[in-house]
Design a protein around this motif. Sequence first.
Motif, short mmCIF file in Angstrom:
data_model
loop_
_atom_site.label_atom_id
_atom_site.label_comp_id
_atom_site.label_asym_id
_atom_site.label_seq_id
_atom_site.Cartn_x
_atom_site.Cartn_y
_atom_site.Cartn_z
N HIS A 21 9.45 5.96 8.67
CA HIS A 21 10.34 5.40 7.65
C HIS A 21 11.18 4.26 8.21
N ARG A 22 11.38 4.22 9.51
CA ARG A 22 12.20 3.16 10.10
C ARG A 22 11.47 1.82 10.10
N TRP A 23 10.16 1.80 9.81
CA TRP A 23 9.47 0.53 9.66
C TRP A 23 9.99 -0.15 8.39
N PRO A 24 10.36 -1.42 8.46
CA PRO A 24 10.94 -2.08 7.27
C PRO A 24 10.07 -2.00 6.03
N ALA A 25 8.75 -2.17 6.17
CA ALA A 25 7.88 -2.14 4.99
C ALA A 25 7.88 -0.76 4.34
N VAL A 26 7.88 0.30 5.14
CA VAL A 26 7.88 1.66 4.60
C VAL A 26 9.22 1.95 3.93
N ALA A 27 10.31 1.64 4.61
CA ALA A 27 11.64 1.91 4.07
C ALA A 27 11.89 1.13 2.78
N THR A 28 11.41 -0.11 2.74
CA THR A 28 11.64 -0.94 1.54
C THR A 28 10.85 -0.41 0.35
N ALA A 29 9.61 0.01 0.59
CA ALA A 29 8.83 0.59 -0.51
C ALA A 29 9.51 1.84 -1.05
N ALA A 30 9.99 2.70 -0.15
CA ALA A 30 10.66 3.93 -0.59
C ALA A 30 11.96 3.62 -1.33
N ARG A 31 12.63 2.53 -0.93
CA ARG A 31 13.93 2.23 -1.53
C ARG A 31 13.82 1.91 -3.02
N TYR A 32 12.69 1.35 -3.45
CA TYR A 32 12.52 1.13 -4.89
C TYR A 32 12.63 2.44 -5.65
N TYR A 33 11.96 3.46 -5.15
CA TYR A 33 11.94 4.75 -5.85
C TYR A 33 13.31 5.44 -5.77
N GLU A 87 0.82 -1.20 0.00
CA GLU A 87 0.00 0.00 0.00
C GLU A 87 0.86 1.27 0.00
N VAL A 88 1.99 1.25 0.71
CA VAL A 88 2.91 2.38 0.65
C VAL A 88 3.48 2.50 -0.77
N ARG A 93 17.89 6.21 14.31
CA ARG A 93 17.16 6.33 13.05
C ARG A 93 16.05 7.37 13.20
N PRO A 94 15.97 8.32 12.28
CA PRO A 94 14.92 9.34 12.37
C PRO A 94 13.56 8.74 12.08
N ARG A 95 12.55 9.33 12.68
CA ARG A 95 11.17 8.87 12.46
C ARG A 95 10.73 9.12 11.02
N MET A 96 11.08 10.27 10.46
CA MET A 96 10.62 10.67 9.13
C MET A 96 11.78 10.77 8.16
N ARG A 97 11.45 10.69 6.88
CA ARG A 97 12.46 10.86 5.84
C ARG A 97 11.86 11.68 4.71
N ALA A 98 12.64 12.62 4.20
CA ALA A 98 12.19 13.45 3.08
C ALA A 98 12.96 13.06 1.83
N LEU A 99 12.22 12.83 0.75
CA LEU A 99 12.81 12.46 -0.53
C LEU A 99 12.42 13.47 -1.59
N ARG A 100 13.40 13.86 -2.41
CA ARG A 100 13.13 14.81 -3.49
C ARG A 100 12.98 14.06 -4.80
N PHE A 159 15.93 -2.63 -14.41
CA PHE A 159 15.53 -2.82 -13.02
C PHE A 159 16.73 -3.09 -12.13
N ARG A 160 16.79 -2.43 -11.00
CA ARG A 160 17.83 -2.65 -10.01
C ARG A 160 17.19 -3.18 -8.74
N PRO A 161 17.63 -4.32 -8.23
CA PRO A 161 17.06 -4.89 -7.00
C PRO A 161 17.14 -3.87 -5.86
N PHE A 162 16.14 -3.85 -5.00
CA PHE A 162 16.06 -2.82 -3.97
C PHE A 162 15.73 -3.36 -2.59
N GLY A 163 15.50 -4.65 -2.44
CA GLY A 163 15.04 -5.20 -1.17
C GLY A 163 16.13 -5.19 -0.11
#
Length: 232
Positions: free
Chosen positions: A173-185, A150-151, A208-215, A228-232
């Motif tokens: 962002h420190r939750w693994p599911a959130v961080a992993t979804a963001a890592r693809y992008y 969903e993220v 680890r910070p609670r939030m992360r900002a991505l540009r 495609f580059r693996p991101f997991g």
Amino acid sequence: MGPQRGMPSVERVAACRRRLAQDGPQWTRGPADDAERVSVPARDGDALRDLLIAEGAGSVVEIGLAYGSSALAIGEALVSGGVPGPAHVIVDPYQGTVWADVGWRLLRSAGLDAFAMLLREPSSQALPRLVAAGRTADAAFVDGSHRFHEVFVDLYFLRTIVRPGGVVVLDDHRWPAVATAARYYETNLGWRVVPDALAGGTVDAAGRPRMRALRLPDPPVEPAFDAFRPFG
């Protein structure tokens, strides 16, 4: 610059934020500490507000409202920035059920319904409608479902809604599911961490910070199908 006609003052919004931080919400869904566990802490709200002001953001899409702490911080930024015609689109399918409209009532008491709009449907339905309508934003704040798929879908649509060069802030962002979804992008679509953003926000015991900002990149990146580059 004073508030635009019909707009709440910065002082009014800031006062609502202070009351929420000091006294908690007027209603909680269960345990006494639920709001503390769920809500974005005041110092993280300050960091989010300051980032949006520094970015000159005049339009923000927010996923998840709950008790309204992050929405108030975003509203304070939009009122403070002096950008004409600010817009704040909030997506929360559970605001009227799970949350008994406590967050939306708080935003209305702050006067932020002058430019805020609540979409009471899942983000997987609301965001594609915004895309189809040609809606754009300077920034987004993601604090809805913390399930990976969903993220990932939220970010898929936000990459079209948020303008090139805009920012997407992820809570938890420190939750693994959130961080992993963001890592693809980050790995495949050129999203980059904003240096020194959200300074002063909370960190956990591991630093680890609670939030992360991505540009988002400008121009947007659309990789070849075989790049495609693996991101997991």
